[in-house]
Design a protein around this motif. Structure first.
Motif, PDB file in Angstrom:
ATOM      1  N   UNK A 119       0.865  -1.183   0.000  1.00 15.77           N
ATOM      2  CA  UNK A 119       0.000   0.000   0.000  1.00 15.77           C
ATOM      3  C   UNK A 119       0.902   1.234   0.000  1.00 15.77           C
ATOM      4  N   UNK A 178       0.186   4.153   0.748  1.00 16.51           N
ATOM      5  CA  UNK A 178      -0.097   4.926   1.960  1.00 16.51           C
ATOM      6  C   UNK A 178      -0.767   4.017   2.982  1.00 16.51           C
ATOM      7  N   UNK A 223      -3.461   2.555   5.162  1.00 21.56           N
ATOM      8  CA  UNK A 223      -4.925   2.592   5.099  1.00 21.56           C
ATOM      9  C   UNK A 223      -5.586   1.803   6.207  1.00 21.56           C
ATOM     10  N   UNK A 262      -8.344  -2.378   5.449  1.00 15.03           N
ATOM     11  CA  UNK A 262      -7.983  -2.230   4.047  1.00 15.03           C
ATOM     12  C   UNK A 262      -6.896  -3.228   3.663  1.00 15.03           C
ATOM     13  N   UNK A 280      -8.328  -6.660   3.230  1.00 14.44           N
ATOM     14  CA  UNK A 280      -9.105  -6.711   1.999  1.00 14.44           C
ATOM     15  C   UNK A 280      -8.193  -6.908   0.788  1.00 14.44           C
ATOM     16  N   UNK A 281      -7.102  -6.147   0.762  1.00 17.37           N
ATOM     17  CA  UNK A 281      -6.142  -6.292  -0.338  1.00 17.37           C
ATOM     18  C   UNK A 281      -5.609  -7.726  -0.393  1.00 17.37           C
ATOM     19  N   UNK A 300     -16.199  -2.672   5.215  1.00 11.99           N
ATOM     20  CA  UNK A 300     -16.067  -1.223   5.035  1.00 11.99           C
ATOM     21  C   UNK A 300     -15.093  -0.587   6.032  1.00 11.99           C
ATOM     22  N   UNK A 301     -14.803  -1.287   7.130  1.00 18.61           N
ATOM     23  CA  UNK A 301     -13.921  -0.692   8.148  1.00 18.61           C
ATOM     24  C   UNK A 301     -12.504  -0.572   7.610  1.00 18.61           C
ATOM     25  N   UNK A 302     -11.838   0.491   8.032  1.00 16.46           N
ATOM     26  CA  UNK A 302     -10.441   0.639   7.630  1.00 16.46           C
ATOM     27  C   UNK A 302      -9.531   0.019   8.675  1.00 16.46           C
ATOM     28  N   UNK A 348     -17.668   3.887  18.230  1.00 18.62           N
ATOM     29  CA  UNK A 348     -18.170   5.050  17.497  1.00 18.62           C
ATOM     30  C   UNK A 348     -18.541   4.655  16.073  1.00 18.62           C
ATOM     31  N   UNK A 349     -17.654   3.895  15.433  1.00 18.25           N
ATOM     32  CA  UNK A 349     -17.904   3.452  14.056  1.00 18.25           C
ATOM     33  C   UNK A 349     -19.145   2.571  13.971  1.00 18.25           C
TER      34      UNK A 349
END
Lengths: 243, 118
Positions: free
Chosen positions: A79, A81, A83, A87, A90-91, A186-188, A235-236
């Motif tokens: 990556x 950057x 993430x 993320x 997922x990759x 969807x969570x990072x 929170x998420x």
């Protein structure tokens, strides 16, 4: 068949069938541990997809070197950057599917998991007893603050996603490849662990929990679920309910 | 007292006109969409109307059962601001998802390219 010939520890390992097993390792600044972990996994016959999540230390260079030694068994995904854990997983999982994985196992790069447990989490998948397996860490071994944070996370996971699990935040998970496209992640960051549970529930997947060992070192102490990441995940979760 | 009221009226109207021309300027540069422009201009027009006819807020407030006109403005203002915050949060979240998708694509693309070169 890619039978494991290199195993040194227990004799059980030597008959393990590692064909089609991809180990996804998300790594963010793990230069101390990542090299030896990746090479040991390859020696045991696994394919490794390491996701370097924008590390600023030597993680990338170290794995690049390992890749020269084992060019067909190590895949290095960088990556550009940072993430976050979600993320990175997922990759790695998307890539493993593209490479024809049959089973995908996620494994932490900090050395907290025992290599033998990969075999243990794969057993229910191979026997068709489960579609997803989560390696549950024994909470008794955890330091008190970690245990507390993890207990809270289990409770929250239950309240939000109606699924009771022994260890919602474990990094060692095993999936059958054919169910991975069903996951809508969807969570990072660290929230991804609870999100997996939510997706397992939503897709009515067969989940099994297998007890695993946890190796506590200084590195594994500093990362992972503490009170602050817990608050962030909460929170998420609330926002996701409102969305 | 009369002077004070007219002073704030003038201030508000000037402010609203400045804001509208500012937003129109951004629109000319093509940086925001028509939908957003119309919303902003509409909001500032309402503010102009309320500054010109302050009794209107009192009338509306009484109609809705809220004591004073200014209270109504506060309530609407705070709720509106929260709504905008939430929309912003969702927008940023979407952008984050898009960045994640790109980063995944880049990582996989680069690894596959290296494999091909071998």
């Amino acid at each position: 068949m890619n039978k494991n010939m290199f195993s040194s520890e227990d004799s059980d390992d030597s008959i393990e069938d590692t064909d089609g097993v991809f180990i996804v390792i998300p790594a963010f600044n793990e230069e101390k541990t990542v090299g030896s972990i990746v090479e040991e996994l390859v020696r045991r016959g696994y394919k490794v997809a390491l996701v370097d999540d924008g590390s600023v230390d030597r993680t990338y260079e170290i794995i690049k070197k390992s890749k020269l030694k084992y060019p067909n068994n190590i895949f290095l995904l960088k990556h550009p950057i940072n993430r976050g854990l979600g993320a990175a997983l997922k990759t790695g999982m998307t890539f493993s599917l593209l490479k024809g994985a049959k089973y995908v196992v996620t494994f932490d790069a900090d050395g907290q998991h025992a290599f033998e447990d990969i075999k243990n989490v794969c057993i229910p998948l191979k026997a068709d007893d489960a579609q997803v397996v989560i390696g549950a860490r024994p909470f008794e071994d955890m330091p008190t603050t970690k245990r507390f944070a993890n207990n809270i996370m289990n409770l929250l996971t239950y309240l939000f996603y109606r699924t009771k699990v022994k260890d919602s935040q474990s990094g060692l998970r095993a999936f059958k490849a054919n169910i991975i496209p069903k996951f809508n992640i969807l969570s990072h960051g660290y929230g991804v662990s609870s999100e997996f549970i939510k997706e397992i529930h939503r897709n009515h997947l067969k989940l099994e929990e297998v007890s695993i060992k946890t190796i506590y070192t200084d590195e594994t102490q500093n990362k992972g679920t503490n009170i602050f990441t817990g608050m962030k995940i909460l929170f998420k979760m609330i926002i996701n309910v409102l969305k | 007292m009369l002077e004070l009221i007219s002073l704030y009226k003038i201030l508000f109207i000037v402010l609203a006109i400045l804001a509208i021309s500012f937003v129109l300027g951004i629109y000319k540069n093509g940086k925001i969409s028509m939908k957003v422009i119309i919303l902003w201009i509409f909001l500032w027009f309402i503010l102009i109307i309320f500054s010109l006819i302050p009794d209107l807020t009192t009338f509306l407030a009484n109609y809705l059962g809220i004591g004073r006109g200014i209270d109504l403005l506060f309530i609407v203002g705070i709720l509106g601001a929260y709504y905008l915050l939430f929309r912003l949060y969702l927008n940023i979240e979407n952008i984050n998802q898009d960045i994640n998708k790109l980063v995944t694509e880049i990582a996989i693309f680069n690894e596959n390219r290296e494999e091909d070169e071998k």
